[in-house]
Design a protein around this motif. Structure first.
Motif, PDB file in Angstrom:
ATOM      1  N   PRO A  19       0.803  -1.227   0.000  1.00 59.57           N
ATOM      2  CA  PRO A  19       0.000   0.000   0.000  1.00 59.57           C
ATOM      3  C   PRO A  19       0.834   1.275   0.000  1.00 59.57           C
ATOM      4  O   PRO A  19       0.344   2.335  -0.395  1.00 59.57           O
ATOM      5  N   THR A  20       2.081   1.187   0.440  1.00 63.28           N
ATOM      6  CA  THR A  20       2.904   2.398   0.556  1.00 63.28           C
ATOM      7  C   THR A  20       4.292   2.126  -0.011  1.00 63.28           C
ATOM      8  O   THR A  20       4.692   0.968  -0.171  1.00 63.28           O
ATOM      9  N   GLN A  21       5.032   3.201  -0.284  1.00 61.99           N
ATOM     10  CA  GLN A  21       6.411   3.034  -0.786  1.00 61.99           C
ATOM     11  C   GLN A  21       7.325   2.548   0.324  1.00 61.99           C
ATOM     12  O   GLN A  21       8.229   1.751   0.110  1.00 61.99           O
ATOM     13  N   ASN A  22       7.063   3.024   1.535  1.00 54.36           N
ATOM     14  CA  ASN A  22       8.010   2.775   2.626  1.00 54.36           C
ATOM     15  C   ASN A  22       7.407   1.843   3.679  1.00 54.36           C
ATOM     16  O   ASN A  22       6.200   1.632   3.722  1.00 54.36           O
ATOM     17  N   TYR A  23       8.275   1.293   4.508  1.00 61.04           N
ATOM     18  CA  TYR A  23       7.817   0.566   5.683  1.00 61.04           C
ATOM     19  C   TYR A  23       8.552   1.133   6.902  1.00 61.04           C
ATOM     20  O   TYR A  23       9.591   1.778   6.769  1.00 61.04           O
ATOM     21  N   GLY A  24       8.008   0.876   8.075  1.00 59.15           N
ATOM     22  CA  GLY A  24       8.684   1.293   9.294  1.00 59.15           C
ATOM     23  C   GLY A  24       8.658   2.793   9.500  1.00 59.15           C
ATOM     24  O   GLY A  24       7.901   3.516   8.853  1.00 59.15           O
ATOM     25  N   ASP A  25       9.520   3.274  10.403  1.00 56.39           N
ATOM     26  CA  ASP A  25       9.492   4.715  10.678  1.00 56.39           C
ATOM     27  C   ASP A  25      10.738   5.444  10.209  1.00 56.39           C
ATOM     28  O   ASP A  25      10.945   6.603  10.539  1.00 56.39           O
ATOM     29  N   LYS A  26      11.607   4.752   9.422  1.00 58.31           N
ATOM     30  CA  LYS A  26      12.761   5.435   8.818  1.00 58.31           C
ATOM     31  C   LYS A  26      12.568   5.466   7.304  1.00 58.31           C
ATOM     32  O   LYS A  26      11.969   4.543   6.750  1.00 58.31           O
ATOM     33  N   PRO A  27      13.109   6.508   6.617  1.00 57.94           N
ATOM     34  CA  PRO A  27      12.971   6.514   5.159  1.00 57.94           C
ATOM     35  C   PRO A  27      13.825   5.427   4.501  1.00 57.94           C
ATOM     36  O   PRO A  27      14.911   5.102   4.992  1.00 57.94           O
ATOM     37  N   HIS A  28      13.331   4.863   3.405  1.00 56.35           N
ATOM     38  CA  HIS A  28      14.112   3.958   2.548  1.00 56.35           C
ATOM     39  C   HIS A  28      13.978   4.540   1.159  1.00 56.35           C
ATOM     40  O   HIS A  28      12.916   4.397   0.543  1.00 56.35           O
ATOM     41  N   GLY A  29      15.030   5.207   0.677  1.00 58.30           N
ATOM     42  CA  GLY A  29      14.896   5.998  -0.537  1.00 58.30           C
ATOM     43  C   GLY A  29      14.091   7.245  -0.225  1.00 58.30           C
ATOM     44  O   GLY A  29      13.862   7.580   0.941  1.00 58.30           O
ATOM     45  N   ASP A  30      13.661   7.914  -1.303  1.00 62.05           N
ATOM     46  CA  ASP A  30      12.927   9.172  -1.130  1.00 62.05           C
ATOM     47  C   ASP A  30      11.619   9.061  -1.907  1.00 62.05           C
ATOM     48  O   ASP A  30      11.627   8.987  -3.142  1.00 62.05           O
ATOM     49  N   ASN A  31      10.500   9.040  -1.187  1.00 66.28           N
ATOM     50  CA  ASN A  31       9.233   8.821  -1.909  1.00 66.28           C
ATOM     51  C   ASN A  31       8.822  10.004  -2.786  1.00 66.28           C
ATOM     52  O   ASN A  31       7.840   9.922  -3.501  1.00 66.28           O
TER      53      ASN A  31
END
Ligand SMILES: C[S@@+](CC[C@H](N)C(=O)[O-])C[C@H]1O[C@@H](n2cnc3c(N)ncnc32)[C@H](O)[C@@H]1O
Length: 238
Positions: A19-31
């Motif tokens: 459902p989203t680009q990222n998981y967790g509470d830290k960025p992974h890449g830049d949405n």
């Protein structure tokens, strides 16, 4: 998992829907990076095909989603692109990577799908070539051969790509790339990744798709391929 509704689990089917680009509470890449990869895809591939300490490479890493996921999972990682948006990315052409032969444990790549996005002014950017031209696949095949050169034997890579429907014309970009990949690699599996948050996911586009009898893109392909040793029983199937 603060920022999304889906838990991190190793996917068990060939249909992946994040459902989203990222998981967790830290960025992974830049949405906000145009064409950014859902971090869940890379997380899943690294869980299945790598171990701690393995060297992971992304030849077209954009905002560095592969970099962030790999570091978090204690993998070594080298990320390349022509468009440098952060210091961890090394400037290189994906067709000519500064890496030794047979030195890499896993490659992930999310290449341009056509000339629909302007990534940079660099003339070598493959995203300047339309997927309606044979040249597009010729250049992607050069990237595939570079991946074959740097990967160790019996190691894997994942390549994400989508098809194009533009100006009343469909181009099966995924199948056309796949035809090039199977010349050089064994197919491990093909995953269908649901597309979310694309600009055409609006009521007006859904209305147009029905009225003018075309389909909005609903998925991308994730080709999981393996470099097999020269003396294996790998056969070209065409
Ligand atoms: C779909 S984006 C990758 C997105 C990335 N995985 C992320 O999560 O941010 C495709 C990338 O391919 C890069 N690219 C295009 N041609 C290239 C080439 N010849 N060598 C290296 N990178 C290239 C573009 O600059 C762009 O960043």
């Amino acid at each position: 998992m603060k920022n999304n509704s889906k838990k991190l689990v190793i996917e068990s089917t060939t249909l992946w829907d994040f459902p989203t680009q990222n998981y967790g509470d830290k960025p992974h890449g830049d949405n906000k990076y145009n064409g950014v990869t859902p971090a869940f895809i890379i997380w899943n591939l690294l869980q299945r095909y790598t171990s701690e300490g393995d060297l992971v490479v992304d030849p077209m890493c954009g905002s560095g989603t592969t970099y962030d996921v790999a570091i978090e999972l204690n993998r070594r990682v080298k990320c390349f692109d022509l468009n440098i948006v952060r210091k961890e990315v090394i400037k290189a052409d994906a067709r000519q990577l500064p890496l030794e032969n047979n030195s890499v444990d896993f490659v992930f790549i999310d290449s341009p799908y056509s000339n629909n996005i302007k990534y940079s002014d660099d003339k070598r950017c493959i995203g300047k070539i339309s997927c309606e031209k044979k040249e597009f696949y010729d250049e992607l095949e050069k990237v595939a051969l570079e991946i074959k050169r740097i990967l160790k034997g019996n190691k894997y890579f994942g390549w994400l790509i989508g098809d194009q429907w533009i100006k009343k014309k469909f181009t099966p970009t995924g199948f056309l790339l796949y035809n090039r990949l199977i010349k050089h690699f064994q197919t491990v599996d093909i995953i269908c990744v649901t597309r979310h948050n694309q600009t055409s996911n609006t009521n007006v586009w859904h209305y147009r798709a029905r009225k003018f009898n075309f389909f909005l893109r609903g998925f991308k392909y994730l080709f999981i391929m393996k470099k097999v040793n020269a003396n294996s029983d790998f056969q070209q199937l065409f």
